[in-house]
Each structure stands twice: as C-alpha cells, then as structure tokens.
Scaffold this active site. Structure first.
Site, PDB file in Angstrom:
ATOM      1  CD  GLU B  62     109.692 -68.397  22.303  1.00  0.00           C
ATOM      2  OE1 GLU B  62     110.384 -69.099  23.047  1.00  0.00           O
ATOM      3  OE2 GLU B  62     108.477 -68.217  22.479  1.00  0.00           O
ATOM      4  CG  ASP B  73     105.038 -76.975  19.660  1.00  0.00           C
ATOM      5  OD1 ASP B  73     104.781 -75.942  20.304  1.00  0.00           O
ATOM      6  OD2 ASP B  73     106.183 -77.292  19.290  1.00  0.00           O
ATOM      7  CE1 TYR B 190     106.834 -71.089  27.947  1.00  0.00           C
ATOM      8  CE2 TYR B 190     108.496 -70.409  26.367  1.00  0.00           C
ATOM      9  CZ  TYR B 190     107.193 -70.763  26.651  1.00  0.00           C
ATOM     10  OH  TYR B 190     106.265 -70.805  25.637  1.00  0.00           O
TER      11      TYR B 190
END
Ligand SMILES: Cc1ncc(COP(=O)(O)O)c(C=O)c1O
Lengths: 395, 300
Positions: B62, B73, B190
């Site tokens: 990924e 993030d 996910y």
C-alpha cells in the site's frame, strides 16, 4: 447527511469516514436548533446582553467625502471580543451544549477565533482547547495570553508550515480521536458541510441588521456591501441577506499581501483555482499538482490559502465580485481611519476600507456603500506600528 | 470457494487484491499489507524499502502519495509526507515509481491518498494512469461514501479492473451506514481498529471482535484492520478478533526514518530493519485466520 452542503459545484463533505457520524449529528442538531424558538431566544439574549448586539451602523462622514457617496461602517469592531467572530462561537457553543459535548476545540490563526471560542467556553462552562500554528503563537502573544486568561489551553502546532492551515489539520486530527466528547467550533464559512451553512447562519445577523437600519434611516437597500475575505465569514454574514437582491452589489476584498504579482498573498478567489482541502471543494492556493501553498498577508486573519465554498459559487455566478488590497494599502487605510474617523480597525477590516477608498469617484453621490468593519485593531497595534516604522513612519 | 463471497459487479472476485487476501486466508494466514509513502526518504530508497517489504513477506503493497495537508495521518506519516515533498516527489513521480515496482513484483498494489491530488491530476486521467501503472485499488482518505460517486464514475469509465471504491468502517459506523457501504464498496473493507488517526498504539481496542463480526455480517468483503497496528502482538490480536488481514504503516515508516534519514543514513540497515519487522509481522498472521472462531466458520 440530510443536505448535500453544495453551493453549485463547490462545498460538500470531504472528510475521513470517521468524522461523518459527528458531522451528521451536528447537522441534525443544527437543523433542529434552527426550528427551536428556545434556542433562538437563548442565542439572541446572549448576543444582546453579553455580546452587545445590535452593533451600530455608522455613517462615516470623512470616508463619505473621500469616496464620494454615502459610506456606512457596520461596527462589528464594537462587538464583545472585538470582532464578528463572537456571533459564531456563541452559536456553535450553544449547539455543542445542546449535543451534550463537554469540550470545545478550535483552530485559530490570528487568535481572534480562538479568543472568541475561549470566551464562549468560559461563559457556558465548557472546556476549551485551541490549536494554533507555532508561528502564530510566536507572533500573536497577546491573544495567546487572552485565551489562557479565559481558561483555554493553547496548543502550538509544529507540523507542516506551522500556520493556520496546519492548525486546522491538527484540530481535525484531535477531533477524530475525541469525537464523542468534543465539538469542533470552526471559525469561518469553510470546512466540511455543515460548517459553511452553520457559520453563515450565525453570521447573517450582520446583514440583517444592516438592512433593518438602512431601511429605518433611508428607506432603501444599500448600493453595495464590501467586506474582507479570509475564510469568508464576516463577508458571508454581511452578504447573505442581500444575495437574493441582485441590485445590491457584493464586493469581497482579498489580501494581496506584497502584491498579486509576487505570489506572496492570500487572494484565493482571485489567484487560486478550484481544489479540495479541509473538507470542501472551493478555490485554493495550490501548486500545479495540488499541494496547498502558504498564503501571505500582513493580517493573520486573512492569511489562509482556502476560502468558503459559497464565495466560490458567488464568484462563479458573477453574483459577487472579488477585489484585493495589499499589505501597504491596508496599513494606509488603518492609519487613515484612525485619523479621520477616530476608529482603529483590525488589519483584516482595513483591507475592506482600503479597497473602498480605491473606488473613490466611481459612485453617484446618493449611492449607499456599506463596509463591514469586522473587528477592532487593538490586537494589531504592535504589528501595525512596527510595519509602519519599517516603511518610514505613519502614512 | 467462489460461492462463499457474493459476486459483486464492482468487486469481481477476479481482482488480484481480493484474490490475494483470500489466497492467504485459504492457507490459514492473514494478509499483510504494509503502508509506506512514496518518495520517503527519496524515490530510490523507497525502491529499497519495497524490496525489503517483499523480502519480509508482505502480501500487498500500500502506497501513499505525499500531500501537504494530510488530516487523517498522525505525526509519523505526516513527517514522511514532508520528507517526500521536500525532495520534490510529485504524483507523476509516484505513478512512474509504481510502474517500476510493478515491473519487479507482482504483488497487488493499493493506494491511499488525498482527493486534491486526484482532482488536480484529473479524475479520469488519474485512474487511467493508476491502472496503467499497475494499481489494483484506491482509497481516497477524504472521500467518504456520500462523496464517492464522481470518483467511482471516473474510475469506471477508464479502468474496469481497478477498484476505486475501497471504503472505511469504524466502531462509529451504524448498521444502516454499513449497509450503504456494502452497496458500493469494493476490494476490501478498511476496518479502523480505533477511532483516530494513523499512528502506533499500545493495545488493539478491546471490542474489536464484536465490531468485526458486525462488519462481516453486513459487508461481504474481506476485512483488513488498520490504524495503530504496530507490533506482532497487535497482528495476533487483530487476527484473533477475526480480521482477514492487517495494515501497518507508521511502525514501518518510523523504521525508515530511523535508518534512512539524517547524517547516519544507512540504506542497508534500513532495509534490514524493514525486512525483519515485516517478517515478524507476517509470522504473526500465519495460521491465525479465524482460529478463534467457531468450528462452523466459513469465509462469511
Ligand atoms: C477582524 C477579523 N476580520 C476578518 C477575519 C477573517 O475571517 P473571515 O473571512 O472568516 O471573516 C478575521 C479572522 O481572524 C478577523 O479577526
């Protein structure tokens, strides 16, 4: 979501899936609060008795002479806290209470929105945590101290360019980790849906009061309304009431910084192009591939590379016009207004005054031009004076 | 095994990424999908990292494209973005990089990136270029379900093999929301093991098993667990909770930063550290697939 949050092709809700439940909950709390007369009564009461609404609409004689028409200043500088930001933070803080949240979190650039959030938290008994770019913490110390006096915790943001856009990213991150207990009080009409609509709702009182006062005094609508545009909340608040009246010209003023040609500015609508950051699609200062650029303005409150999506739509439709004023022009307007009207405007608001002064001679004598004076300049004194000294004294 | 996963128009069982997860599961293992940022610390070193990941037993690769404003993030990946941006890595460089990886490795390739990079490249052009480079699946971190239509349409018009509709679920996702996700999601689900941003953590959240059970009941896709998976113990915990595989990013990026950046930079050391960590993580997936589950367990 019940609404799309779109303004033409702009707006939307571009956030991590993890934030969707919180934004959905916020949207439905806001839609319910709008219909709830008790909510409105509490908000209006606080705005009136705690914050000092309505603010005056003042006919500025010297400005009128200089520009050549009837010029009125909407005195948001007289609102508690010193800027229009309080309208929004009280509204969102009440919404947070309604949703049972115990902590307010906010980003801030200049510190004005942080201060207004800290005040609202103190008033309503909510904890406040404000994220502020480390660069801004250094250059806006008085506002850092003010936030702390009101009991808020100020967290310097060291990531990215250490400025407002990074403070927004950091607040989004913190919010993602604490959605169950915290409410993100967003400072302007940007960000993901429903913020652009919520913030406009809480700021539209500015335009409503302008309209009512002009109606009472002159029995007419204004010819034009001008306001500075950072993220666009004071401008949206001043414009919203007049958007359905095409005969009223709406003019937003962006910061041209060192000059549009230098690339060092914050004129997002004039020099940017559509993109997606901080949760919505709007105009954006970005490089060729889509990395967000740093903005520059002498006024920290306009130093933002994005802009609210509804402004992008007003521009695209030709409903509003966007012009700019440089750092120097804003400084000149600030000192001119001090000397000739006895009013010290915020550096942000000075951009609107400067752009208005550049239109001198282009109006009919009976035209009515309203400038939204979004804030007072006490916070800018040290910065403005050193900038003036650097140029060789007061203009 | 073809009948245990419902056939779906937007997630054909033949896509390599989904197939790879199932093949791992058929061996009794979980799939390991490490995440790194292309261009961190520079493009050449990222190639070394990819080889190290593969040597360590990564099943799927990924990749992130560096972005100036990555609000999903944590600090470790933000710092990787900054390093990659500082050495000038662009989305076009990233696509070329992937094509080079594709020439060396046949591992499925997933992307996790932010929407503005896709928009500025041109949505259709982006998916065409990504498919040409060898990308199998794309997750756009700041495009939730309700905004994903244009993205999916753009992808469908240019690249029928590429999965453009990887979606995220968390403990906050309601059943109704999961049903909507099930309608459009493809590739894999996910699953975020904790509500938050990317980063390392001490423990995998307690309620993970019931959360994954709920996802599986409503979304007919393999489930990869990510966010905070930073040690073999986390992998074991996620697998025991019923994951089909795991995603690990910050723990790897931290090792890249430790050995691949600064005056004591040593690419061989970096590669060795990445390989040995990946191997430990992969080992923790072995023989653990649905171990904790009842004897009647099947793919669904
Ligand atoms: C006095 C004042 N005016 C204007 C702004 C710019 O924000 P907006 O464009 O949202 O009104 C700020 C922001 O801090 C401000 O403090």
């Amino acid at each position: 979501m019940q609404l799309s949050g779109r303004f033409g092709p702009f707006g939307g809700c571009f956030v991590s899936e993890l934030l969707i439940p919180a934004l959905e909950e916020m949207e439905s709390a806001w839609l319910a609060a709008r219909e709830d007369s008790a909510f409105k009564a509490e908000l209006d009461d606080l705005l009136a008795r705690w914050a000092g609404r309505p603010t005056p609409l003042y006919r500025a004689p010297a400005l009128s002479d200089t520009i050549g028409c009837e010029v009125y200043l909407k005195r948001e500088d007289l609102l508690h806290g010193g800027a229009h930001k309080t309208n929004n933070t009280i509204g969102q803080a009440l919404l947070a209470k309604r949703m049972g949240r115990t902590q307010l979190i906010a980003e801030t650039g200049a510190g004005q929105h942080g201060v207004a959030t800290a005040m609202a938290g103190a008033l309503l008994g909510l904890n406040v945590r404000v994220f502020m770019g480390a660069k801004d913490v250094a250059r806006q110390q008085p506002n850092v101290r003010r936030m702390q006096l009101f009991g808020a915790e100020v967290i310097p943001v060291e990531s990215g360019s250490r400025s407002l856009k990074d403070a927004i990213n950091e607040t989004l991150r913190y919010w993602t980790e604490t959605v169950a207990t915290s409410f993100y009080v967003f400072g302007t009409v940007a960000g993901p849906h429903p913020y652009p609509s919520i913030v406009k709702d809480f700021q539209r009182v500015i335009g409503e009061e302008i309209r009512a006062d002009l109606q009472a005094e002159l029995g007419r609508l204004p010819t034009a309304v001008m306001a500075c545009v950072g993220g666009g909340s004071n401008a949206m608040g001043a414009f919203a009431e007049f958007v359905p009246h095409p005969e009223v010209r709406l003019i937003g003023v962006e910061p041209a910084g060192h000059g549009l040609e230098t690339g060092q500015h914050g004129a997002t609508l004039i020099a940017g192009r559509p993109g997606c950051v901080h949760g919505s699609i709007s105009y954006l200062l970005q490089d060729d591939v889509g990395q967000v650029l740093e903005a520059h303005s002498i006024s920290a409150g306009l130093d933002y590379p994005g802009v609210g999506p509804e402004h992008a739509w007003l521009k695209e439709q030709g409903r509003a016009q966007y012009v700019s004023a440089t750092d120097n022009e804003a400084l000149d307007a600030l000192s001119w207004l001090c000397r000739n009207e006895g009013i010290l405007p915020a550096l942000e608001s000075s951009h609107a005054v400067a752009a208005a002064m550049k239109t001198a001679g282009q109006w009919q004598a009976e035209d009515v031009l309203v400038i939204n004076l979004s804030g007072r300049g006490d916070k800018d004194l040290a910065h403005a004076i050193s900038a003036m000294d650097a140029r060789g004294g007061v203009a | 095994m073809s009948d245990v996963y419902p056939q779906r128009p937007d997630s054909t069982p033949t896509n390599p990424l989904t197939q790879c997860i199932r093949a791992c599961n058929d061996r009794g293992d979980g799939a390991l999908m490490p995440f790194i940022v292309i261009g961190d610390p520079d493009l050449q070193a990222t190639h070394a990292v990819v080889d190290a990941l593969v040597a360590g037993g990564a099943d799927i690769l990924e990749f992130g494209f560096p972005f100036s404003d990555p609000p999903a993030d944590g600090p470790v990946i933000q710092a990787a973005d900054v390093r990659a941006l500082n050495n000038g890595t662009t989305p076009v460089d990233c696509l070329a990089f992937i094509a080079e990886v594709r020439a060396r490795h046949d591992h499925p390739i997933a992307l996790l990136l932010y929407y503005n990079l896709v928009l500025q490249h041109g949505q259709e052009r982006f998916f065409r270029d990504a498919a040409d480079a060898g990308v199998d699946a794309v997750l756009v971190a700041d495009v939730p379900l309700e905004e994903s239509g244009p993205l999916r349409a753009a992808a469908a018009s240019v690249a029928d093999r590429l999965i453009s509709n990887v979606l995220i679920a968390s403990e906050l996702s309601t059943d109704a929301r999961l049903d909507q996700v099930a309608e459009v999601a493809g590739g894999y689900l996910y699953a975020v093991s904790r509500v938050g941003i990317t980063g390392e953590q001490q423990d995998v959240a307690a309620g993970l098993q019931s959360q994954l059970d709920r996802f599986r009941r409503r979304v007919p896709l393999p489930v990869l667990v990510g966010f905070g998976i930073s040690s073999p113990d986390h992998v074991s915990a996620a697998m025991a909770a019923g994951a089909d595989g795991v995603i690990s990013g910050s723990a790897i990026v931290r090792r890249i930063a430790q050995f691949g950046v600064g005056p004591s930079r040593d690419i061989d050391k970096m590669s060795a550290a990445v390989t040995s960590f990946t191997a430990d993580m992969k080992a923790a997936t072995r023989g653990t697939w649905r171990k904790a589950r009842s004897a009647t367990s099947s793919h669904l």
